[in-house]
Scaffold this motif. Sequence first.
Motif, short mmCIF file in Angstrom:
data_model
loop_
_atom_site.label_atom_id
_atom_site.label_comp_id
_atom_site.label_asym_id
_atom_site.label_seq_id
_atom_site.Cartn_x
_atom_site.Cartn_y
_atom_site.Cartn_z
N TRP A 1 60.07 6.23 -10.01
CA TRP A 1 58.85 5.52 -10.38
C TRP A 1 58.56 5.63 -11.87
O TRP A 1 58.04 4.70 -12.48
CB TRP A 1 57.64 6.07 -9.60
CG TRP A 1 57.60 5.64 -8.16
CD1 TRP A 1 58.55 4.91 -7.51
CD2 TRP A 1 56.58 5.92 -7.22
NE1 TRP A 1 58.17 4.72 -6.20
CE2 TRP A 1 56.96 5.33 -6.00
CE3 TRP A 1 55.37 6.62 -7.27
CZ2 TRP A 1 56.19 5.41 -4.85
CZ3 TRP A 1 54.59 6.70 -6.13
CH2 TRP A 1 55.00 6.10 -4.93
N GLN B 1 55.66 -0.01 -18.32
CA GLN B 1 56.13 0.42 -17.00
C GLN B 1 55.14 1.42 -16.39
O GLN B 1 54.83 1.35 -15.20
CB GLN B 1 57.50 1.08 -17.22
CG GLN B 1 58.31 1.30 -15.98
CD GLN B 1 59.62 2.01 -16.33
OE1 GLN B 1 60.07 2.02 -17.48
NE2 GLN B 1 60.21 2.65 -15.35
N LEU C 1 52.87 1.06 -13.07
CA LEU C 1 52.90 2.11 -12.05
C LEU C 1 51.48 2.47 -11.63
O LEU C 1 51.18 2.62 -10.44
CB LEU C 1 53.64 3.34 -12.61
CG LEU C 1 53.68 4.57 -11.73
CD1 LEU C 1 54.46 4.29 -10.46
CD2 LEU C 1 54.32 5.74 -12.48
N ASP D 1 50.04 -0.30 -9.57
CA ASP D 1 50.69 -0.34 -8.27
C ASP D 1 50.17 0.77 -7.36
O ASP D 1 49.87 0.55 -6.18
CB ASP D 1 52.20 -0.20 -8.49
CG ASP D 1 52.96 -0.47 -7.21
OD1 ASP D 1 52.68 -1.52 -6.59
OD2 ASP D 1 53.81 0.36 -6.83
#
Lengths: 265, 245
Positions: A135, A186, A190, A193
């Motif tokens: 992740w 990113q 994350l 998400d």
Amino acid sequence: MADVSPVVPPVIELLDVTRRFGEITVLDSVTLRFPSGLTTAIIGPSGAGKSVLLKVLVGLLKPDAGTVRLFGHDVTEAPERELFAARRRIGMLFQDGALFDSLTVGENVAFPLDQHRRDLAGAERDRRVAEKLEWVGLPGFEDRPIASLSGGQRKRVGLARAIVLEPEVVLFDEPNSGLDPFTSDQIDDLVLDMKRRLGITFVIISHDIVGTVKVADLVGMLYEGRLVEYGPTADFVRSGNPIVKSFLRRNLAPPVSAFDPGEGR
Amino acid sequence: MRFLESAGRFAYFLVDFGRAMARRPPSLGAILEEAFRIGVRSLPVLLVIAVFVGTNLALQGANAFAQLGGQNLVGTFVAMAGVREMAPVIAAAMIAAKAGTEMASQIAVMRIREQIDALEVMAVNPLWYLVAPRLLGIVLVLPALTILAIFVTLLASWAVVVLQLGQSGAVFLAEARATVTGADLAFSMVKGLAFGVIIALVSCFFGFQAGRGPEGVGRATNAAVVTVSVAVVCLNYLLSVVFYG
Ligand SMILES: Nc1ncnc2c1ncn2[C@@H]1O[C@H](COP(=O)(O)OP(=O)(O)OP(=O)(O)O)[C@@H](O)[C@H]1O
Ligand SMILES: [Mg+2]
């Protein structure tokens, strides 16, 4: 100061919190509520007291005045058992990672599992560690020693460790500082998400306005120990407060600079 | 003033540590790991020092008794001074120098790099996680190292008596055997145990107290080793008074 009290119940509350170090007042009567399921960003210049605020939230630093409640427990009053039970529901990334140098990357990420989830069998434990490392963009880093990591990689291992128990609340002290724009993006994704899928409440300390606007539902600005502005992100970026305006102008000036004014602490 | 303040903090540290231990027993694996590391790391230097303490006890013992005309008292002298006093103290000194300084500096580094804060936030009591295995590891190892130091000291003395001074090894051994009792060995092990407790608790305490910045680590390590050394020799005297009058 706009006191926006969202209808969502707070998981963490700071009520009139003051904290001094010697002569200097680092936090000056700060009142803040972090609503469940939302992402709150705290921004502010270097030395404003952001890291101190985070440490006060989790009971690492005691306030000189005021009250801190974590899931309803008074952090300064609660007995250790109760405080630890509350802390098991949170994950925290420290500004400099605070990884254990004597352990490998994998052992660092697995640490909370090894301490609190003894029930997990070896394979399941390893799977969770591998998943979290993936992740944060570090797949297969399990056996690397901490000393071999770059600053940004350390930060990401710290992130993986903070989320490995899939806590209800995650506190990030500058998750983006020292990261390149791609990795920063990113990490922002994350956060979005995890919030969507797991309903995690985030508290994010940041200098990065672009990332903040992208991930935060609420933004507060600390300046010289005071909360000078607080509100929903859309309102915050339109704030008329001169301190906020100059801070935003500096940070949003195109092209967005990768230089982070608060780095080097 | 500063001393009193530190003593007060140390008292709090002990109380907190006691509470942490009562809440959760330390992990056996971690204890054995520490014991093994402390033992293995300190062993070589301890052996070397024990050898040369033994040689010099024999030399000076022989010198002293030569003047009095009673050379066969060397065995008695080495047995008393070596077994009862020197071996426990040198074993403790080596452990303090190797393991004690390492404990203080490791914990101090963890303190200034916020790793101890991280333990707290991960709901792990740092005293339980960091101090308990180190304390119990040392307590397991130091009595054994003390006994080892005793035998190495005696052996080295014997070698000097026989090989260098050309005296009777049999007389030396008979003297030594007549002097050293099981109680002496037990007392020395008790000393080792007590010294181990002091080394671990004091070294860890100074590590936890480390101030901010890299100089905090050096200062903590220094304070630890000085305090431990003074405490060990003082306690050695007190215990000898208790055991041997
Ligand atoms: N343990 C401490 N002892 C003494 N002073 C401290 C301590 N921790 C923080 N301070 C002081 O409190 C003030 C705020 O520090 P803090 O680390 O919260 O700043 P920050 O907003 O996180 O800054 P940055 O963006 O640079 O990380 C600083 O003046 C700092 O020197
Ligand atoms: Mg900070």
